[in-house]
Design an enzyme around this catalytic site. Structure first.
Site, PDB file in Angstrom:
ATOM      1  N   HIS A 277     -38.391  29.904 -19.637  1.00  0.00           N
ATOM      2  CA  HIS A 277     -39.133  30.927 -19.650  1.00  0.00           C
ATOM      3  C   HIS A 277     -39.176  30.961 -20.725  1.00  0.00           C
ATOM      4  O   HIS A 277     -38.600  31.356 -21.348  1.00  0.00           O
ATOM      5  CB  HIS A 277     -37.745  32.478 -19.050  1.00  0.00           C
ATOM      6  CG  HIS A 277     -38.160  32.551 -18.054  1.00  0.00           C
ATOM      7  ND1 HIS A 277     -39.171  33.142 -16.882  1.00  0.00           N
ATOM      8  CD2 HIS A 277     -37.327  32.031 -16.820  1.00  0.00           C
ATOM      9  CE1 HIS A 277     -38.578  33.644 -15.144  1.00  0.00           C
ATOM     10  NE2 HIS A 277     -37.712  32.188 -15.439  1.00  0.00           N
TER      11      HIS A 277
ATOM     12  N   GLU B  36     -41.317  33.367 -22.053  1.00  0.00           N
ATOM     13  CA  GLU B  36     -42.383  34.763 -22.084  1.00  0.00           C
ATOM     14  C   GLU B  36     -40.677  35.504 -22.405  1.00  0.00           C
ATOM     15  O   GLU B  36     -41.221  36.424 -23.368  1.00  0.00           O
ATOM     16  CB  GLU B  36     -42.465  35.593 -20.724  1.00  0.00           C
ATOM     17  CG  GLU B  36     -41.284  35.771 -19.865  1.00  0.00           C
ATOM     18  CD  GLU B  36     -40.491  34.848 -19.022  1.00  0.00           C
ATOM     19  OE1 GLU B  36     -40.247  35.003 -18.264  1.00  0.00           O
ATOM     20  OE2 GLU B  36     -41.450  33.652 -18.982  1.00  0.00           O
TER      21      GLU B  36
ATOM     22  N   CYS C 116     -40.816  28.174 -13.949  1.00  0.00           N
ATOM     23  CA  CYS C 116     -40.230  28.349 -12.912  1.00  0.00           C
ATOM     24  C   CYS C 116     -39.549  27.462 -11.782  1.00  0.00           C
ATOM     25  O   CYS C 116     -40.038  26.615 -11.511  1.00  0.00           O
ATOM     26  CB  CYS C 116     -39.513  30.204 -13.140  1.00  0.00           C
ATOM     27  SG  CYS C 116     -37.428  29.702 -12.874  1.00  0.00           S
TER      28      CYS C 116
END
Length: 457
Positions: free
Chosen positions: A424, A426, A340
């Site tokens: 993202h 995660e 990001c």
């Protein structure tokens, strides 16, 4: 003539921006204020079909203010005031506020509202949730992505109901009060989303005053004076002090690696906790440093790899101090992985540039294509800026692309062990489509360690 008609006559936002010598962000603000600054009139008058009377008769901010009413409708005790003059009334919940001003955006995630509100990348923003049932499962201490709520406020459609989950420890209303933030319900979030989709992010003020008095004229003025996220460095506001992170992913499709763990320094520009968990599960011993840490402080820890986290604000502003440190890490030949904001900062350190998107990407259903494998990943995203692929030097390749709007989603250096993605991994919307990126980072460090051992043998 209405401002949208003027832009249409000029051939669209890109054409009018080029004609006036401004960026698309300026055109967005023209739409927001419903007027074109007089200094740009000479350029627009060269467009066939646009005359002086069109510009002078275009809806002005003063005229828009006639739409603003200080009369609070029955049953309403909160309001969302947009810089274009729109006033949306509703019911407030959470903590009282005389007015939180920021960029209004929307998130398409159907779950994870607590993770969204505590994601530091949402600093400076008011989040409109497209999913109507927000607050239905309450809140708990496990689902926070940072110690405190980062978003300025929440905009929802339905009234927040009592929690219906065994995991709930606090209602959303009570949780917001603990964090000193407000929410507003009863808003037509579909209309807000359509407006933001068509016209880009709006500046807005969310107010839920304790005394019940709402001065919309004053709030409108505050919204129009807010400078916007462009040029704003927010990483310094959300970063945390140096710390060691040891917790892994709670429930993973892969067991936590315990052998041959790699020393990693994670730069905290607004890091989500689950990113750190993923690094630990993949096989990293993680030391987290604040956003302003220098190259000397990073390299002093002798990292086998450096991770660049997500975060809020304009990457060009954060880059004034972050990019020199990243360049030094690259010069020291240390592997780098970014996510990001970290992706945008790595791009700058490698010679590229960033720009503000007309419409940001926020939600858990964004398709991204891995160019090398052809695989499409369902990703979670939250960003309003992007890497300009045209600015990238020859030794940086594009690795991922958005199937939503074609913007850049990943890069890799061809001369250094450095790569990054805009999305993202995660957040696990796939749920594990993108975990391979953490394993790729560890594999780079493993290869380096093996080569070093072989060279010393």
């Amino acid at each position: 003539m209405d401002i949208d008609r003027i832009i249409e006559k000029a051939g669209g936002a890109d054409e009018i921006a080029a004609l006036a010598g401004v960026g698309l962000e300026a055109v967005r603000k023209w739409r927001q204020s419903r007027t074109v600054p007089t200094k740009h009139w000479p350029a627009l008058l060269r467009v066939p079909g646009i005359e002086l009377q069109d510009l002078t008769s275009a809806e002005t901010p003063q005229e828009r203010e006639t739409d603003v009413s200080n009369s609070c409708p029955a049953g309403a005790n909160a309001a969302l005031v947009l810089a274009d003059g729109t006033v949306l009334w509703g019911r407030g919940f959470g903590a009282h506020t005389d007015g939180a001003v920021g960029e209004l955006c929307f998130s398409t995630g159907m779950t994870g509202y607590q993770e969204t509100l505590t994601d530091p990348s949402f600093a400076g923003q008011i989040v409109t949730f497209t999913f109507p049932h927000i607050g239905n499962v309450g809140t708990n201490t496990d689902d926070n992505e940072a110690p405190k709520m980062a978003a300025l406020g929440a905009v929802v459609k339905e009234n927040v109901t009592a929690p219906a989950s065994w995991r709930s420890m606090e209602s959303l209303d009570g949780w917001l009060k603990q964090h000193g933030r407000a929410g507003i319900s009863g808003v037509d979030t579909r209309a807000v989303t359509r407006s933001l989709r068509d016209n880009g992010p709006q500046t807005a003020v969310l107010t839920f005053p304790a005394n019940g008095r709402i001065d919309t004229d004053s709030l409108l003025n505050r919204a129009r004076q807010w400078p916007g996220l462009e040029g704003m460095d927010l990483a310094k506001e959300v970063t945390q002090p140096k710390r060691v992170w040891t917790e892994g992913v709670w429930e993973s499709t892969r067991p936590t690696r315990t052998e041959n763990r790699r020393r990693v320094v994670a730069m905290d520009y607004g890091a989500k906790d689950n990113i750190l968990r993923c690094l630990v599960t993949a096989g990293c011993d993680v030391t987290v440093l604040p956003a302003t840490a220098t190259a000397e402080e990073i390299l002093e820890l002798k990292p086998e790899g450096v991770f660049l986290s997500n975060g809020p604000g304009d990457p060009a502003a954060t880059g004034t101090y972050a990019v020199p440190a990243i360049k030094s890490v690259l010069d020291a030949n240390v592997p780098v992985f970014g996510i990001c904001l970290g992706h945008q900062l790595l791009a700058q350190a490698l010679g590229g540039k960033t720009y503000k998107l007309d419409r940001g990407h926020r939600g858990a259903n964004q398709p991204v294509k891995d160019i090398e494998s052809g695989r499409v990943e369902i990703t979670s995203q939250n960003h309003g800026f992007a890497v300009d692929e045209k600015s990238l030097p020859a030794d940086v390749k594009v690795t991922h692309v958005s199937l939503f709007d074609g913007s850049n989603e990943g890069i890799a250096s061809t001369t250094k062990d450095a790569f990054s993605v805009q999305y993202h991994p995660e957040a696990s919307p796939g749920p594990s489509d993108s975990f391979y990126l953490f394993e790729r980072f560890v594999a780079v460090m493993d290869r380096r360690a093996a080569n070093s051992t072989n060279a010393g043998a």
